[in-house]
Design a protein around this motif. Sequence first.
Motif, mmCIF file in Angstrom:
data_model
loop_
_atom_site.group_PDB
_atom_site.id
_atom_site.type_symbol
_atom_site.label_atom_id
_atom_site.label_comp_id
_atom_site.label_asym_id
_atom_site.label_seq_id
_atom_site.Cartn_x
_atom_site.Cartn_y
_atom_site.Cartn_z
ATOM 1 N N GLY A 185 -10.734 -13.201 2.033
ATOM 2 C CA GLY A 185 -10.212 -12.391 0.930
ATOM 3 C C GLY A 185 -11.253 -11.409 0.401
ATOM 4 N N ILE A 186 -12.504 -11.870 0.283
ATOM 5 C CA ILE A 186 -13.570 -10.996 -0.222
ATOM 6 C C ILE A 186 -13.862 -9.874 0.785
ATOM 7 C CG2 ILE A 186 -16.026 -10.884 -0.754
ATOM 8 C CD1 ILE A 186 -15.752 -13.676 -2.010
ATOM 9 N N ILE A 187 -13.934 -10.228 2.065
ATOM 10 C CA ILE A 187 -14.169 -9.198 3.096
ATOM 11 C C ILE A 187 -13.037 -8.174 3.079
ATOM 12 C CG2 ILE A 187 -14.355 -8.767 5.568
ATOM 13 C CD1 ILE A 187 -15.658 -11.542 5.843
ATOM 14 N N ALA A 188 -11.796 -8.669 3.000
ATOM 15 C CA ALA A 188 -10.634 -7.775 2.958
ATOM 16 C C ALA A 188 -10.668 -6.896 1.710
ATOM 17 C CB ALA A 188 -9.348 -8.603 3.000
ATOM 18 N N LEU A 189 -11.100 -7.472 0.593
ATOM 19 C CA LEU A 189 -11.158 -6.719 -0.658
ATOM 20 C C LEU A 189 -12.195 -5.600 -0.569
ATOM 21 C CD1 LEU A 189 -10.201 -6.426 -3.572
ATOM 22 C CD2 LEU A 189 -11.972 -8.066 -4.254
ATOM 23 N N ILE A 190 -13.356 -5.895 0.026
ATOM 24 C CA ILE A 190 -14.400 -4.874 0.200
ATOM 25 C C ILE A 190 -13.887 -3.726 1.071
ATOM 26 C CG2 ILE A 190 -16.659 -4.398 1.210
ATOM 27 C CD1 ILE A 190 -17.456 -7.280 0.405
ATOM 28 N N LEU A 191 -13.241 -4.089 2.152
ATOM 29 C CA LEU A 191 -12.682 -3.061 3.043
ATOM 30 C C LEU A 191 -11.605 -2.241 2.337
ATOM 31 C CD1 LEU A 191 -12.366 -5.089 6.385
ATOM 32 C CD2 LEU A 191 -14.095 -3.380 5.782
ATOM 33 N N ALA A 192 -10.786 -2.908 1.534
ATOM 34 C CA ALA A 192 -9.714 -2.215 0.804
ATOM 35 C C ALA A 192 -10.289 -1.218 -0.192
ATOM 36 C CB ALA A 192 -8.831 -3.237 0.093
ATOM 37 N N ILE A 193 -11.343 -1.647 -0.900
ATOM 38 C CA ILE A 193 -11.974 -0.750 -1.892
ATOM 39 C C ILE A 193 -12.599 0.467 -1.196
ATOM 40 C CG2 ILE A 193 -13.855 -0.552 -3.552
ATOM 41 C CD1 ILE A 193 -13.292 -3.509 -4.303
ATOM 42 N N LEU A 194 -13.286 0.225 -0.062
ATOM 43 C CA LEU A 194 -13.863 1.342 0.705
ATOM 44 C C LEU A 194 -12.764 2.287 1.197
ATOM 45 C CD1 LEU A 194 -16.598 -0.476 2.861
ATOM 46 C CD2 LEU A 194 -16.973 1.171 1.010
ATOM 47 N N ALA A 195 -11.679 1.688 1.684
ATOM 48 C CA ALA A 195 -10.560 2.509 2.180
ATOM 49 C C ALA A 195 -9.964 3.346 1.061
ATOM 50 C CB ALA A 195 -9.496 1.605 2.801
ATOM 51 N N LEU A 196 -9.809 2.743 -0.115
ATOM 52 C CA LEU A 196 -9.276 3.489 -1.265
ATOM 53 C C LEU A 196 -10.202 4.632 -1.677
ATOM 54 C CD1 LEU A 196 -7.784 0.859 -3.768
ATOM 55 C CD2 LEU A 196 -6.633 2.875 -2.832
ATOM 56 N N THR A 197 -11.500 4.360 -1.620
ATOM 57 C CA THR A 197 -12.487 5.360 -2.049
ATOM 58 C C THR A 197 -12.424 6.619 -1.201
ATOM 59 O OG1 THR A 197 -13.957 3.583 -2.791
ATOM 60 C CG2 THR A 197 -14.931 5.770 -2.486
ATOM 61 N N ILE A 198 -12.251 6.449 0.109
ATOM 62 C CA ILE A 198 -12.285 7.628 1.004
ATOM 63 C C ILE A 198 -10.894 8.074 1.463
ATOM 64 C CG2 ILE A 198 -14.599 7.074 1.841
ATOM 65 C CD1 ILE A 198 -13.357 5.948 4.354
ATOM 66 N N SER A 199 -9.867 7.448 0.899
ATOM 67 C CA SER A 199 -8.511 7.777 1.353
ATOM 68 C C SER A 199 -8.076 9.192 0.970
ATOM 69 C CB SER A 199 -7.514 6.764 0.781
ATOM 70 O OG SER A 199 -7.505 6.814 -0.635
ATOM 71 N N TRP A 200 -8.761 9.814 0.008
ATOM 72 C CA TRP A 200 -8.397 11.160 -0.448
ATOM 73 C C TRP A 200 -9.149 12.260 0.298
ATOM 74 C CZ3 TRP A 200 -4.475 11.088 -3.886
ATOM 75 C CH2 TRP A 200 -4.255 9.894 -4.577
ATOM 76 N N ILE A 201 -10.157 11.885 1.044
ATOM 77 C CA ILE A 201 -11.040 12.879 1.665
ATOM 78 C C ILE A 201 -10.509 13.267 3.044
ATOM 79 C CG2 ILE A 201 -13.392 13.405 2.378
ATOM 80 C CD1 ILE A 201 -14.305 11.133 0.493
ATOM 81 N N PRO A 202 -10.249 14.568 3.269
ATOM 82 C CA PRO A 202 -9.745 14.997 4.583
ATOM 83 C C PRO A 202 -10.687 14.584 5.712
ATOM 84 C CG PRO A 202 -9.648 16.790 3.001
ATOM 85 C CD PRO A 202 -10.424 15.693 2.351
ATOM 86 N N ILE A 203 -10.123 14.300 6.846
ATOM 87 C CA ILE A 203 -10.834 13.902 8.073
ATOM 88 C C ILE A 203 -11.465 12.514 7.921
ATOM 89 C CG2 ILE A 203 -12.646 14.475 9.735
ATOM 90 C CD1 ILE A 203 -12.210 17.413 9.028
ATOM 91 N N VAL A 204 -12.305 12.339 6.872
ATOM 92 C CA VAL A 204 -12.950 11.038 6.657
ATOM 93 C C VAL A 204 -11.907 9.955 6.408
ATOM 94 C CG1 VAL A 204 -14.596 9.786 5.200
ATOM 95 C CG2 VAL A 204 -14.997 12.183 5.743
ATOM 96 N N ASN A 205 -10.754 10.353 5.831
ATOM 97 C CA ASN A 205 -9.758 9.333 5.517
ATOM 98 C C ASN A 205 -9.137 8.694 6.764
ATOM 99 O OD1 ASN A 205 -8.058 11.378 6.338
ATOM 100 N ND2 ASN A 205 -6.957 11.536 4.406
#
Length: 201
Positions: free
Chosen positions: A11-31
């Motif tokens: 759950g913690i690993i998944a949460l870290i990945l989810a937060i990282l994904a949310l952080t860069i989800s708005w950035i073109p190409i990087v998302n």
Amino acid sequence: MGKRDEDKLLGIIALILAILALTISWIPIVNNFGGILAVIGIVLGGLSLFVNRSRQKIFASISTILSVIALVIVLVTQSLYGASIDKFTKSIAKTTDSSFSLSSSKRSDKFKWTNDDYNSLTVGDKTTGVGGANYEDIISKYGNPTSVTETQSDDRTVRKAMWSHKTSDEEQSVELTFVMQQDGSYSLSKKDASIDKNWDF
């Protein structure tokens, strides 16, 4: 009896990945990378939910929900960016096409001469221009010339007018010489034209 404590590792690993994904989800190409992280987060969150099916599922639930949200944002933003790029590309293409059509139209408007027009011109006396076509009549029919020069020769005023149209592979031009008459008008005394692949003077 309450539920046992959650097995938090997945759950913690998944949460870290989810937060990282949310952080860069708005950035073109990087998302794109954010989308991959979100998918991994969903998988790990799902595994964590399965492992903790009889336990508390706080981290597993939060990480799975955040990963799904991140993936949705990635898909939406990529769709919007793609649409914007397509619109911009089409706008440039349309502008380019419009500019080409407009300039082509301007060239044809400025140069209205045809072979028949040129041949039908009445040339007057070579010295005085008497009997030749009137300058103002020609202007009204074919538009203003590209260039006009006037010279004084003896007691005569001579006006040379040229209509020209140039492209990368051809040139069309009509050069007319007029002589001023006593009433101030100009009469045609000589005519010349360029010869190219489209004209046969």
